[in-house]
Design an enzyme around this catalytic site. Structure first.
Site, short mmCIF file in Angstrom:
data_model
loop_
_atom_site.label_atom_id
_atom_site.label_comp_id
_atom_site.label_asym_id
_atom_site.label_seq_id
_atom_site.Cartn_x
_atom_site.Cartn_y
_atom_site.Cartn_z
N GLY A 146 5.54 7.83 -4.09
CA GLY A 146 4.03 7.86 -3.81
C GLY A 146 3.61 8.71 -3.05
N SER B 90 1.88 11.66 -3.88
CA SER B 90 0.78 12.41 -4.39
C SER B 90 -0.66 12.04 -3.77
CB SER B 90 0.72 12.22 -6.05
OG SER B 90 0.48 10.94 -6.18
N ARG B 91 -0.91 10.99 -3.11
CA ARG B 91 -2.14 10.55 -2.62
C ARG B 91 -2.13 9.64 -1.42
NH1 ARG B 91 -2.39 8.12 -7.73
NH2 ARG B 91 -2.55 6.14 -7.71
N ASN C 219 7.61 4.17 -0.69
CA ASN C 219 5.84 4.00 -0.56
C ASN C 219 5.10 3.62 -1.93
OD1 ASN C 219 3.15 4.44 0.83
ND2 ASN C 219 3.29 5.95 -0.76
N SER D 12 3.27 -4.95 2.97
CA SER D 12 1.94 -5.18 3.23
C SER D 12 1.52 -6.74 3.96
CB SER D 12 1.40 -5.63 1.63
OG SER D 12 -0.06 -5.94 1.71
N TYR E 153 1.81 -9.33 -6.32
CA TYR E 153 2.23 -8.21 -5.18
C TYR E 153 2.68 -9.01 -4.10
CZ TYR E 153 0.29 -4.46 -2.31
OH TYR E 153 0.02 -3.43 -1.17
N ALA E 154 2.09 -10.09 -3.45
CA ALA E 154 2.69 -10.61 -2.34
C ALA E 154 3.87 -11.22 -2.51
CB ALA E 154 1.59 -11.97 -2.00
N ALA F 58 6.35 -9.75 -4.39
CA ALA F 58 7.16 -8.50 -4.08
C ALA F 58 7.31 -8.04 -2.75
CB ALA F 58 6.69 -7.36 -5.20
N ILE G 24 -6.17 -0.24 4.00
CA ILE G 24 -6.12 0.95 4.56
C ILE G 24 -6.99 1.61 3.51
CG2 ILE G 24 -4.62 3.21 4.92
CD1 ILE G 24 -4.25 0.57 6.84
P1 NAP Z 1 -2.41 4.44 -3.59
O1 NAP Z 1 -3.54 5.34 -3.14
O2 NAP Z 1 -2.70 3.95 -5.18
O3 NAP Z 1 -1.04 5.61 -4.36
C1 NAP Z 1 -0.13 5.12 -4.76
C2 NAP Z 1 0.88 6.15 -4.83
O4 NAP Z 1 2.20 5.68 -5.65
C3 NAP Z 1 0.60 7.32 -5.71
O5 NAP Z 1 1.11 8.57 -5.15
C4 NAP Z 1 1.23 7.03 -6.97
O6 NAP Z 1 1.38 8.47 -7.73
C5 NAP Z 1 2.45 6.50 -6.78
N1 NAP Z 1 2.89 5.47 -7.76
C6 NAP Z 1 2.42 4.73 -8.21
N2 NAP Z 1 3.22 3.85 -9.19
C7 NAP Z 1 4.21 4.81 -9.36
C8 NAP Z 1 5.27 4.69 -10.07
N3 NAP Z 1 5.52 3.78 -11.07
N4 NAP Z 1 6.41 5.79 -9.84
C9 NAP Z 1 6.18 6.90 -9.00
N5 NAP Z 1 5.08 6.70 -8.30
C10 NAP Z 1 4.07 5.76 -8.42
O7 NAP Z 1 -1.51 3.68 -2.83
P2 NAP Z 1 -1.60 3.49 -1.15
O8 NAP Z 1 -2.87 2.90 -0.95
O9 NAP Z 1 -1.52 4.73 -0.71
O10 NAP Z 1 -0.27 2.45 -1.09
C11 NAP Z 1 0.75 3.21 -0.77
C12 NAP Z 1 1.82 1.91 -0.71
O11 NAP Z 1 1.16 1.19 0.56
C13 NAP Z 1 2.03 0.93 -1.67
O12 NAP Z 1 3.24 0.40 -1.73
C14 NAP Z 1 1.05 -0.07 -1.32
O13 NAP Z 1 1.30 -1.45 -1.87
C15 NAP Z 1 0.92 -0.47 0.33
N6 NAP Z 1 -0.21 -0.85 0.92
C16 NAP Z 1 -1.35 -0.38 0.87
C17 NAP Z 1 -2.29 -0.95 1.52
C18 NAP Z 1 -3.83 -0.23 1.34
O14 NAP Z 1 -4.71 -1.13 1.86
N7 NAP Z 1 -4.17 0.74 0.78
C19 NAP Z 1 -2.35 -2.22 2.06
C20 NAP Z 1 -0.86 -2.78 2.09
C21 NAP Z 1 0.14 -1.99 1.45
P3 NAP Z 1 0.97 8.44 -9.35
O15 NAP Z 1 0.15 7.66 -9.94
O16 NAP Z 1 0.97 9.98 -9.56
O17 NAP Z 1 2.69 8.12 -9.75
#
Ligand code: NAP
Length: 251
Positions: free
Chosen positions: A14, A16-17, A93, A145, A158-159, A161, A191
């Site tokens: 993950g 890429s962003r 991630n 999370s 989600y919770a 997992a 975040i």
């Molecule tokens: P995001 O902005 O949605 O980015 C998700 C990343 O995961 C992207 O790089 C996406 O790239 C990749 N991804 C998604 N599905 C995928 C798949 N099937 N195979 C490979 N790559 C995949 O998410 P984020 O907010 O940065 O979150 C990152 C992590 O932190 C996650 O595990 C999320 O559950 C956790 N988290 C986030 C928050 C928050 O507030 N943002 C809070 C708690 C936990 P592609 O779409 O190109 O595959």
């Protein structure tokens, strides 16, 4: 301080962003070679280029993989270990949400989230442990999370997992401690990323009220915690769930 060692190789899924991109940068700044993984090759290339442009000493490379596809994940990890002759750090991630109230949640919404956020992590860890054991050193960091700690309406899938990742990671840590491999969870609160940008404003406002620090976190604030757990200096930390959440889960 721990002594400097040879260049280590990290896989960040993950990347890429959002949080994953920030983690890739933070590990590159520590001198790791970072293999950036996601599905979108173009965005991954942009992450790897920005690491190289920033002068990341270990460099960065790109591999596309769907983290819901067990065969592809195993092939990814094995190819990294083969190409680099090692794999030292795995940051799981990549994650998705399929939010819905439990009464309306479909089997597909439940299964999709479990498949990527939990099963994908299991498959990646299983494959990564062999090269880590060969190297007699390893760091596994799984992204949990706060939803997995306190639950969240609309996120039962989600919770579940994310909570399961805690037990999974502690078990991995116990099995692998004798091999000098640590395993920890970093559990972000809210975040500022694409994942939270799509939330309706009333939900964002309610979330902000529940955060003692009164703001959403930034991806680099999660990356800093992950970088510590991936460092040489964190060798005595294992089986922990570190909430980085502006105080949301403080008792
Ligand atoms: P995001 O902005 O949605 O980015 C998700 C990343 O995961 C992207 O790089 C996406 O790239 C990749 N991804 C998604 N599905 C995928 C798949 N099937 N195979 C490979 N790559 C995949 O998410 P984020 O907010 O940065 O979150 C990152 C992590 O932190 C996650 O595990 C999320 O559950 C956790 N988290 C986030 C928050 C928050 O507030 N943002 C809070 C708690 C936990 P592609 O779409 O190109 O595959």
């Amino acid at each position: 301080m721990a002594e400097k060692t040879e260049q280590r190789v990290a896989v960040v899924t993950g990347a890429s962003r959002g949080i994953g991109e920030a983690i890739a940068h933070a590990l590159a700044e520590q001198g790791r070679h970072v293999v950036c993984v996601a599905r979108n090759a173009e965005k991954l290339e942009a992450t790897a280029k920005s690491i190289r442009d920033a002068g990341g000493p270990g460099g960065a490379s790109v591999k596309t993989c769907d983290m819901s596809d067990a065969d592809a994940i195993t092939e990814l990890i094995e190819s990294v270990a083969k190409e680099h002759g090692r794999l030292d750090i795995l940051v799981n991630n990549a994650g998705i949400t399929r939010d819905n109230l439990l009464l309306r949640m479909s089997d597909e919404e439940f299964d999709d989230v479990i498949q990527t956020n939990l099963r994908g992590v299991f498959v990646a860890c299983r494959a990564a442990l062999r090269p880590m054991m060969r190297g007699k050193w390893g760091r596994v960091i799984n992204l949990g999370s706060v939803s997995g700690i306190v639950g969240n309406a609309g996120q039962a899938n989600y919770a579940a997992a994310k909570a399961a990742l805690a037990g999974f990671t502690k078990s991995l840590g116990k099995e692998m401690a004798a091999k000098n491999i640590t395993a920890n969870v970093v559990a972000p609160g809210f975040i500022q990323t694409d994942m939270t940008d799509v939330l309706p404003q009333p939900i964002k406002d309610a979330a902000q009220k529940a955060i003692p620090l009164s703001r959403f976190g930034q991806p680099r604030e999660i990356a800093a915690a992950v970088a510590f757990l991936a460092s040489e200096d964190a060798g005595y930390v294992s089986g922990q769930v570190l909430a980085v959440d502006g105080g949301m889960t403080m008792c």
